[in-house]
Motif scaffolding. Structure first.
Motif, short mmCIF file in Angstrom:
data_model
loop_
_atom_site.label_atom_id
_atom_site.label_comp_id
_atom_site.label_asym_id
_atom_site.label_seq_id
_atom_site.Cartn_x
_atom_site.Cartn_y
_atom_site.Cartn_z
N ASP A 63 -24.93 -39.27 -12.84
CA ASP A 63 -23.86 -38.77 -13.70
C ASP A 63 -22.92 -37.83 -12.92
OD1 ASP A 63 -24.92 -40.16 -15.77
OD2 ASP A 63 -25.67 -38.42 -16.89
N GLY A 78 -19.25 -38.54 -12.37
CA GLY A 78 -18.36 -37.56 -13.00
C GLY A 78 -17.42 -36.94 -11.98
N PRO A 135 -14.62 -36.77 -20.53
CA PRO A 135 -14.67 -35.67 -19.58
C PRO A 135 -13.40 -34.83 -19.57
CG PRO A 135 -15.50 -37.64 -18.57
CD PRO A 135 -14.93 -38.05 -19.89
N LEU A 146 -18.62 -31.72 -13.96
CA LEU A 146 -19.07 -31.94 -15.33
C LEU A 146 -19.43 -30.62 -15.97
CD1 LEU A 146 -21.33 -35.09 -14.93
CD2 LEU A 146 -19.03 -34.97 -15.88
N ARG A 150 -14.06 -45.11 -13.40
CA ARG A 150 -14.63 -44.40 -14.52
C ARG A 150 -13.93 -44.89 -15.77
NH1 ARG A 150 -14.51 -38.31 -14.76
NH2 ARG A 150 -12.37 -38.53 -14.05
#
Lengths: 257, 230, 637
Positions: free
Chosen positions: C99, C103, C329, C436, C634
């Motif tokens: 992640d 991210g 995000p 993140l 993404r």
């Protein structure tokens, strides 16, 4: 709006210091109190006068760096609010304000509204911790803590160390600050091994620093921007007294091998 | 850990800390409060009618208290020592207070604290001054023009018939009321006894007791002046 | 000079363990013979200073605030991630690693990120043992929440004050060492230069902010944990004192600056209310869990929000990103809000704001439940704006929050100057192009508690250290430079205040190097920053003296460095011809306006070398390879 400000100006710790009067126009109600002082300082600099020194950093009410007394009340008129989050809408047009630094022997003035609060650090250093060197921890969930107790500990731990409690206390006592840390750690299982020693040492250090005694007046609780409660002082008293009564001299450590 | 706690003279050091001094204040305060409460109840016997033998209840009560010199002087010494402890701690704490804030605020505003709590250092000495007068007035008699040993009832009636004496008693009892108003609750906090559900009730009870003690005592000079008690 | 990232090879799971085993150790009895300077006392610095002192090193720690407890780590609200999988919801070290790499938009070093994910679990244990009052379930176990769009609940929190509690944990550990005499603490002290002797970082020059005294501190290694440089934008969520000076001085002494243009813009901050505005206040991202973000459908709709019917509202995140909705995000949410405002649909007096509306949640869950979750945040919002979010939607706007860029470091967290280690937000970090939520606390503490104690030992054990004194020419020169600069700032006596320069710089940066950047704007910004810098050194007005507490002087020194950094950030943004994470170049976007990464040409970390005041910085590239998480676009649709 327009304000008259009486601000404590003191050039250095040894200087006498005095209140100086300023007037400020065009204050917006959306400004924070510190932004209002920023505007004043910009004007002073332009006029060739030294700006007012005041401590501040995060300006969101959590670092605990800012704080002074406004009209006799630490952090000003709004409860649960540090001066950085106090907005000018709490004041009215043509109001006259008196700004003074925290006053306590243990908090000597550095300059203007800036004081030295390192006494607080030394109180923490005297025992406001759990002695657990990095790497020696067990799994987080191996210590179960009832939610209610954890919540109480958190409420005590919310202290930001700003010193308003000392400033507001007629005795300049640091009991709310000291009690908050003793409570935070004393309520948790992790804090039990050192619980009474912590209370003894932190209380002793507060006295060494020259803070006064608590007379259970409650002004500290009222000005505390984080709502730390007086009950924490009772807990400190209890831990101290139990610690003092049950105290034993430490035993010499036996040498191994 | 810092070295301050691990020195040998523990007990001596323990009382150095303000927390311990406050505990002394609280414990001595508790004793003195108990005394004041019982004393007030004893005083109320002034309202009782004379017994069949024509003696006043207060005189009988006084005699009972004087029966054993050992008990009497034991109690007196104990109370005296307690009062001394209370006073010495108060003086020490007051010194600490003054040292802790050498420069006063130009402006200081109290926002929640009671008048009573902020004036303990005034109400205390006034009560002390009263106490000395009270002893000279009703116990030893030097301050009482018509004092007669062991004629308690008569001493009281004659003493309070002078209006300014009564007034002083009333003022002093109001001070005591204020002192207890803060002190009775405060001693629990100083001993580390506080709880969100009990503390508010405790504060109420403290106020009630302070009021009862003061009201009971004040009623006597008032009644004498009004001619209700003879 | 070639970059050597000292990244280990082999299976990613065992890289850190192998590295630890291969590293040299310092004998316990010898540790006290070494001295280390730690600049900064936040999560990274505080944790490092305490831990190194526990190990036995001689430590000096410096912070500009009046106490180490004030470092800006304290302001982090949301939480800290850890791959504990206590919730049994499919989390693992590998997933946290995955992640974070994804991210970060594939601009971070895989080995570093994996190590971070591994260490995350130790951090929680350490913090709990210190007495950090994390939220608990009724059974007494640690509570978790899902945060920042993560699909597992791996975030540990302490009300809305997680940063504060973690920092106090580190601070208390630090105070314990100070009390024991193993750390000497220097509060209200600012590092103003780095001393490099024989190619190694051997000390720093500091100014005591109360007395103005300039001092030289010498040691065997220097650790910078001085935080991020978001204040280059003047308005940011950083504390007012946060600055780049320590990093910038190190940069000028040979430490490369990594990815300076990678800035994180946080979507949920309270909008600017006027020119006097001194900082921006963040409202925790957790608000997006229950709040719906919208703007009016029609541009220029000035009706109060309650009077705009649902059919005339555009819940744009839910519309554009149906699968993640309001939880996309940070970079994605911020840019979308900006687009809405660019279209003229922004709300509030300035038109720079979008609504974050809790009406639906209040209706669904009740006011009580919402108040339990966000009560303190709502109060904070009301204190600042005078409006109650229970009655009227919050107005939010993106603001600069975190800088992923920072001094370039290798796997050992050492910069290009041997002996100069950089931790926490100050390094160019493990977050790639976008961080993140709830990962900053994790990285700061990982670096401070669990990485540096090993890698600094290895450095100390592998090198010989000549005794150096304050009379060394390098030390004397650095000290003379510092005092000269202070005197210079005081002697200009121009017409403009320091803040006015800072504000102007901030405006240039925000407009040209903020949420969206383009070639023309960046070039223009570089020219304007140069001109502003020139004016600064001719026309700044700093009153007072150098030998007492002089807050204008402190600010002046910091702004002077920001005026140089700003230019480097623009140069980096100009050079990186792609859009990734927090770096959005308008030239490189998909037809729908999403970021378009260029993995072919831009899969590198930029490391900028200082070559002289009048020369452009030299760019070095550290190629990034992805063996485990393969770059993909993404997509949060």
């Amino acid at each position: 709006m327009r304000l008259t400000l009486n601000i404590w100006r003191q050039k250095s710790p040894t200087d006498q210091g005095a209140m100086v009067r300023y007037s400020l126009d065009n204050v917006s109600e959306h400004m924070s109190f510190l932004e209002m002082l920023d505007v004043l300082n910009e004007q002073l600099i332009t006029k060739g006068e030294e700006p007012v020194a005041f401590d501040h950093d995060c300006r969101e009410g959590i670092c605990g760096m800012c704080g002074f007394v406004i009209n006799g009340v630490a952090h000003g008129p709004r409860r649960g609010t540090t001066v950085c989050q106090l907005h000018m809408r709490s004041f009215h047009d043509n109001e006259e304000l008196f700004l003074e630094p925290w006053r306590a022997a243990a908090f000597p003035v550095v300059k203007d509204l800036v004081v030295n609060r390192s006494a607080f650090d030394r109180i923490i250093g005297a025992g406001g911790y759990v002695s657990v060197p990095t790497g020696s921890a067990t799994d987080g969930n191996s210590i179960l803590i009832p939610k209610a107790e954890s919540d109480m500990a958190m409420s005590a731990a919310a202290c930001i160390g700003c010193g308003a409690c000392v400033a507001a206390c007629p005795n300049a006592s640091a009991s709310l600050f000291t009690g908050a840390k003793i409570s935070h750690l004393g309520l948790l299982p992790q804090g039990q091994p050192e619980r009474h020693a912590r209370a003894l040492n932190m209380v002793a250090q507060a006295a060494v620093e020259g803070f006064g005694n608590c007379t259970n007046i409650g002004e500290c609780e009222a000005v505390c921007p984080k709502g730390i409660q007086l009950e924490n002082i009772a807990r400190m008293n209890r831990d101290y007294l139990v610690g003092a009564i049950t105290y034993r001299e430490p035993q010499a450590e036996a040498g191994a091998g | 850990m810092s070295s301050s706690a691990t020195s040998p003279a523990r007990t001596a050091r323990m009382f150095d800390a303000p927390v311990a001094k406050k505990a002394v204040m609280a414990l001595s305060g508790l004793v003195l409060f108990g005394f004041v409460l019982v004393h007030m109840l004893g005083n109320l016997q002034v309202y009782l009618p004379p017994g069949p033998d024509g003696r006043y209840a207060l005189d009988v009560y006084g005699e009972t208290l004087h029966k054993s010199a050992l008990v009497l002087w034991g109690a007196r010494s104990f109370l005296l020592l307690t009062a001394l402890a209370h006073i010495v701690s108060a003086i020490q704490l007051a010194q600490l207070k003054n040292a802790a804030r050498p420069t006063a605020y130009v402006k200081q505003t109290a926002i929640v604290s009671t008048y009573a709590s902020r004036t303990m250092y005034w109400s205390g000495p006034i009560v002390l001054a009263f106490l000395i007068y009270h002893l000279l007035h009703f116990t030893t008699g030097q301050a009482h023009p018509d004092f007669q040993h062991m004629h308690v009832h008569e001493n009281v009636i004659k003493g309070f018939s002078v209006w300014y004496v009564s007034l002083f008693y009333i003022v002093a009892m109001s001070m005591l009321c204020m002192h207890l108003y803060h002190g009775v609750w405060s001693m629990f906090q100083s001993l580390g006894l506080a709880h969100p559900s009990y503390t508010p009730k405790l504060k109420l009870a403290a106020k009630a007791f302070a009021a009862i003690v003061a009201a009971g005592n004040i009623s006597i000079p008032l009644s004498v002046l009004a001619g209700l008690v003879k | 000079m070639a970059l050597n990232s000292r990244t280990p090879s082999g299976p990613i799971e065992s890289r850190w363990d192998n590295t630890k085993f291969e590293m040299k150790l310092v004998n316990p009895a010898n540790k006290r013979k070494y001295s280390v300077l730690v600049v900064g006392s936040g999560l990274a610095g505080g944790a490092a200073a305490a831990t190194l002192a526990e190990l036995g090193y001689n430590v000096k720690c410096f912070c500009y605030q009046d106490s180490p407890r004030r470092a800006h780590s304290i302001a982090a609200q949301g939480g800290i991630n850890a791959a504990k999988n206590y919730q049994n919801d499919g989390d693992s070290i590998y997933r946290l690693f995955y992640d974070t790499v994804k991210g970060g938009d594939f601009r971070a070093r895989e080995s570093n990120v994996y190590r971070l994910a591994q260490i995350s679990v130790n951090i929680i244990d350490q913090a709990v043992a210190q007495g950090v009052p994390f939220a608990r379930e009724y059974g007494g176990t640690l509570a978790n929440r899902s945060f920042g769009g993560a699909q597992v609940s791996r975030t540990f929190y302490a009300r809305g004050q997680t940063g504060q509690q973690l920092l106090l944990g580190a601070y208390q550990a630090l105070e314990r060492q100070i009390d024991a005499g193993r750390v000497k603490m220097f509060p209200r002290t600012e590092m103003l230069d780095l001393i490099v002797i024989d190619g190694k970082a051997r000390g720093i020059v500091t100014r005591n902010l109360v007395t103005g005294q300039t001092d030289v501190h010498l040691a065997d290694a220097v650790i910078l944990a001085t935080g991020g440089y978001g204040n280059v934008f003047y308005l940011s969520t950083n504390a007012k004192g946060c600055n780049v000076t320590a990093s910038w001085r190190a940069y000028k002494r040979g430490a490369f600056f990594g990815n300076p243009c990678f800035t994180q813009i946080h979507p949920t901050c309270i909008p600017v209310s006027g020119d006097y505005q001194s900082k921006l206040t963040l409202m925790s991202e957790s608000l997006r869990n229950d709040g719906r973000i919208w703007v009016p459908v029609k541009a220029g709709d000035t009706r109060p929000p309650q009077q705009i019917p649902d059919s005339e509202r555009d819940y744009f995140l839910e519309r554009i990103y149906p699968s993640f909705g309001n939880l996309v995000p940070r970079d994605v949410a911020s840019r979308a809000a900006k687009r809405m405002c660019d279209e003229g649909r922004g709300v509030g007096p300035s038109g720079l704001g979008v609504y974050l509306d809790f009406a639906a949640s209040i209706e669904r869950l009740g006011k009580q439940a919402i108040s339990e979750r966000y009560g303190n945040l709502f109060e904070m919002y009301e204190r600042i704006t005078g409006e109650s979010p229970y009655e009227t939607p919050m107005r939010i706007f993106p603001a600069v929050h975190y800088t992923m860029g920072g001094l370039w470091v290798d796997y050992h967290l050492m910069s290009t100057v041997p002996g100069l280690f950089v931790l926490g937000e100050a390094n160019f970090s493990d977050h790639g192009a976008n961080r993140l939520g709830a990962s900053a606390l994790m990285q700061g503490l990982a670096d401070g508690y669990f990485v540096i104690p090993f890698t600094i030992g290895n450095y100390l054990a592998s090198n010989k250290f000549e005794k150096v004194s304050e009379d060394h020419p390098e030390a004397k020169a650095a000290k003379a430079q510092v005092t000269g600069r202070v005197e210079k700032l005081l002697s200009i006596k121009g017409k403009r205040t320091v803040d006015s320069f800072h504000r102007e710089l901030g405006k240039i940066m925000w407009e040209n190097c903020g949420m969206a950047r383009n070639e023309k704007g960046l070039k223009d910004a570089i020219t304007r920053i140069k001109a502003l810098r020139e004016e600064f050194w001719k026309n700044v007005n700093v009153l007072g003296e150098s030998n007492d507490l002089n807050q204008s002087l402190e600010k002046a020194g910091r702004v002077a460095d920001f005026l140089e950094l700003g230019e480097l950030m623009c140069a980096d943004a100009l050079d990186r011809k792609e859009s990734c994470g927090g770096h959005f170049r308008e030239e490189y976007q998909t037809p729908e306006g999403e970021a378009m990464r260029d993995d072919e040409n831009c899969a590198y970390a930029a490391a900028w070398e200082y070559t002289g005041d009048d020369k452009p910085a030299a760019l070095h590239k550290e190629p990034l390879t992805f063996e485990y998480v393969h770059p993909s676009q993404r997509s949060y649709k």
